[in-house]
Design an enzyme around this catalytic site. Structure first.
Site, PDB file in Angstrom:
ATOM      1  CE  LYS A  86      24.528  32.460  57.275  1.00 45.29           C
ATOM      2  NZ  LYS A  86      25.583  33.308  56.586  1.00 45.29           N
ATOM      3  CE1 TYR A 129      24.351  34.296  62.219  1.00 45.96           C
ATOM      4  CE2 TYR A 129      24.589  35.357  60.078  1.00 45.96           C
ATOM      5  CZ  TYR A 129      25.045  34.471  61.035  1.00 45.96           C
ATOM      6  OH  TYR A 129      26.197  33.747  60.809  1.00 45.96           O
TER       7      TYR A 129
HETATM    8  P1  NDP Z   1      34.863  31.769  51.302  1.00 45.99           P
HETATM    9  O1  NDP Z   1      34.676  32.288  49.917  1.00 45.99           O
HETATM   10  O2  NDP Z   1      35.898  32.419  52.136  1.00 45.99           O
HETATM   11  O3  NDP Z   1      35.220  30.205  51.235  1.00 45.99           O
HETATM   12  C1  NDP Z   1      34.474  29.308  50.490  1.00 45.99           C
HETATM   13  C2  NDP Z   1      35.372  28.152  50.053  1.00 45.99           C
HETATM   14  O4  NDP Z   1      34.571  27.257  49.284  1.00 45.99           O
HETATM   15  C3  NDP Z   1      36.508  28.548  49.138  1.00 45.99           C
HETATM   16  O5  NDP Z   1      37.662  28.953  49.821  1.00 45.99           O
HETATM   17  C4  NDP Z   1      36.748  27.265  48.376  1.00 45.99           C
HETATM   18  O6  NDP Z   1      37.544  26.400  49.161  1.00 45.99           O
HETATM   19  C5  NDP Z   1      35.385  26.631  48.298  1.00 45.99           C
HETATM   20  N1  NDP Z   1      34.772  26.790  46.967  1.00 45.99           N
HETATM   21  C6  NDP Z   1      34.471  25.780  46.121  1.00 45.99           C
HETATM   22  N2  NDP Z   1      33.943  26.234  44.997  1.00 45.99           N
HETATM   23  C7  NDP Z   1      33.895  27.569  45.086  1.00 45.99           C
HETATM   24  C8  NDP Z   1      33.460  28.611  44.208  1.00 45.99           C
HETATM   25  N3  NDP Z   1      32.923  28.333  43.009  1.00 45.99           N
HETATM   26  N4  NDP Z   1      33.592  29.885  44.612  1.00 45.99           N
HETATM   27  C9  NDP Z   1      34.093  30.160  45.824  1.00 45.99           C
HETATM   28  N5  NDP Z   1      34.507  29.220  46.700  1.00 45.99           N
HETATM   29  C10 NDP Z   1      34.427  27.932  46.339  1.00 45.99           C
HETATM   30  O7  NDP Z   1      33.448  31.796  52.000  1.00 45.99           O
HETATM   31  P2  NDP Z   1      33.136  31.772  53.567  1.00 45.99           P
HETATM   32  O8  NDP Z   1      34.089  30.883  54.234  1.00 45.99           O
HETATM   33  O9  NDP Z   1      32.999  33.159  54.048  1.00 45.99           O
HETATM   34  O10 NDP Z   1      31.654  31.141  53.567  1.00 45.99           O
HETATM   35  C11 NDP Z   1      31.433  29.760  53.385  1.00 45.99           C
HETATM   36  C12 NDP Z   1      30.054  29.389  53.948  1.00 45.99           C
HETATM   37  O11 NDP Z   1      30.030  29.690  55.324  1.00 45.99           O
HETATM   38  C13 NDP Z   1      28.889  30.159  53.336  1.00 45.99           C
HETATM   39  O12 NDP Z   1      27.772  29.321  53.224  1.00 45.99           O
HETATM   40  C14 NDP Z   1      28.592  31.257  54.340  1.00 45.99           C
HETATM   41  O13 NDP Z   1      27.236  31.681  54.334  1.00 45.99           O
HETATM   42  C15 NDP Z   1      28.930  30.569  55.630  1.00 45.99           C
HETATM   43  N6  NDP Z   1      29.372  31.500  56.670  1.00 45.99           N
HETATM   44  C16 NDP Z   1      28.850  31.359  57.926  1.00 45.99           C
HETATM   45  C17 NDP Z   1      29.257  32.174  58.942  1.00 45.99           C
HETATM   46  C18 NDP Z   1      28.768  31.943  60.310  1.00 45.99           C
HETATM   47  O14 NDP Z   1      28.998  32.797  61.166  1.00 45.99           O
HETATM   48  N7  NDP Z   1      28.110  30.825  60.582  1.00 45.99           N
HETATM   49  C19 NDP Z   1      30.188  33.277  58.708  1.00 45.99           C
HETATM   50  C20 NDP Z   1      30.742  33.302  57.364  1.00 45.99           C
HETATM   51  C21 NDP Z   1      30.322  32.438  56.398  1.00 45.99           C
HETATM   52  P3  NDP Z   1      38.741  25.542  48.525  1.00 45.99           P
HETATM   53  O15 NDP Z   1      39.688  26.544  47.942  1.00 45.99           O
HETATM   54  O16 NDP Z   1      39.263  24.822  49.683  1.00 45.99           O
HETATM   55  O17 NDP Z   1      38.138  24.658  47.479  1.00 45.99           O
END
Ligand code: NDP
Length: 380
Positions: A146, A231
């Protein structure tokens, strides 16, 4: 030698010096029986579908990957990442084969990998649409985080791609797959609180690092409303069981704050539902963390607080001059939602939170921004 040491040596000699049969003979049969009855041997799992995780960031590493150990119907078999070192390290930890590590360029070739049944998109919001559509075009089922995408049009494109590919599409609204929110839904809709009059829902936290993608309009789609206010919005809909007909909203962003050059800080919004139920909601990137839903009926009320944390949720019900806290199991939200998705694929059923559910939230979010900008009620 002290008495205790002497007893210990005697016990050790006894344990190593005699066989199991002799131990059994020395222990009363009733005790042995009780011990074996206490140990519940779990059934072997049924069929587990193979999952690929796209985007190895905070949520994937801290919540989703560990959750696979608790899944009955899902196992992780592939990664998609822009950082091969990280992916290879995690592959060693989770038993993912090196040949199943993809990057964003060769992602489409996942179509040739029969081990992958389902793709979980855990990328920044603005990337969900592209990677969901590409995953569906590769013939895989997709669970996306989401908010589903940055706009209703992008959500529609994802829904259309799922229909065209004949594959399942689900949005990861994890609170729908855990007992506290589910019990709140049951109570709110059962009439046990009397007819529901109003829903109050607040979700927010104080955001830090000004350089993170959550504060970048293109990658995040918006500010607190897209990330966390969703949420409160989603809960207002699932607790009432209705779709809103009108929205009002106000936005405030601290002037000059380096975190909020592109996206909003605080949002308050009101929803009117067809039955007359009103919802009053807030989302924030500025206030101390809040995660609270309340449902106010004519004969009672319920309160979920915290309502959306990964664990430690609490639910109170007040009725007949008594407040009761409901004791419910804490389950892993991510394992539960992944098993649900796998189950839907295996049994050819529609997920509880399909793409249309994400699209509805984005339609309302768009209307909330419009209401705030125009300073007037927007009809849906
Ligand atoms: P992070 O920034 O921690 O991780 C995102 C990952 O996406 C990065 O580590 C990277 O992985 C990849 N990525 C690819 N391109 C980009 C870019 N341009 N900038 C940043 N990251 C990029 O985010 P979150 O894990 O916190 O969030 C990811 C998703 O999950 C979002 O949509 C967020 O809304 C959702 N979320 C949902 C939650 C829930 O409770 N359901 C809680 C937290 C987040 P790599 O290095 O492997 O390429």
């Amino acid at each position: 030698m002290s008495k205790i040491a002497g007893e210990e040596i005697t016990r050790r000699r006894f344990m190593t010096g005699v066989g199991k049969g002799a131990v059994a003979a020395a222990v009363p049969a009733s005790l042995l029986k009780r011990t074996s009855a206490d140990v519940v041997v779990p059934e072997p799992p049924g069929k587990k579908l193979g999952w690929a995780v796209v985007g190895l960031g905070s949520l994937a590493i801290n919540q989703i990957l560990p959750a696979f150990a608790k899944c009955e119907k899902a196992r992780v078999v592939a990664f998609v990442s822009g950082h091969p070192d990280k992916a290879h390290k995690l592959a060693l930890r989770y038993g993912v084969a090196a040949k199943n590590i993809y990057n964003y360029q060769n992602y489409d070739s996942i179509k040739d990998n029969p081990e992958v049944d389902v793709i979980y998109i855990v990328l920044p919001n603005g990337m969900h649409a592209e990677y969901t559509v590409r995953g569906l075009q590769a013939g895989k089922h997709v669970l996306t985080e989401k908010p589903m995408a940055n706009s209703p049009a992008d959500c529609q494109q994802m829904i259309d791609a799922a229909h065209k590919a004949g594959r399942k599409l689900m949005v990861a609204y994890r609170c729908r797959y855990e007992p506290f929110n589910r019990e709140a839904i049951r109570l709110a809709r059962s009439g046990e609180l009397g007819p529901v009059q109003m829903i109050l829902a607040d979700a927010g936290f104080k955001i830090g690092d000004p350089t993170q993608w959550r504060l970048n309009k293109q990658l995040a789609g918006g500010g607190s409303l897209m990330d966390i206010g969703i949420y409160a919005l989603n809960a207002s809909r699932y607790l009432s069981g209705e779709e809103p007909s009108e929205v009002n909203a106000m936005i405030y962003t601290t002037p000059g704050d380096p975190r909020f050059k592109e996206v909003e800080e605080h949002v308050t919004f009101q929803l009117r539902f067809p039955s007359g139920v009103l919802a009053n909601c807030s989302s924030s990137y500025g206030y101390f963390h809040q995660s609270q839903f309340r449902v106010c009926g004519t004969e009672g009320r319920l309160q979920l607080d915290p309502a959306t944390w990964y664990t430690g949720l609490r639910l109170w019900v007040e009725r007949d001059n008594a407040i009761e806290e409901r004791q419910l199991p804490n389950v892993d939200h991510f394992a539960s939602e992944m098993d649900h998705m796998s189950g839907c694929v295996l049994d050819n059923k529609e997920p509880l939170t399909p793409g249309e559910e994400g699209w509805r939230d984005l339609k309302i979010i768009t209307a909330i921004y419009e209401a705030a900008q125009q300073g007037k009620t927007i009809k849906l």
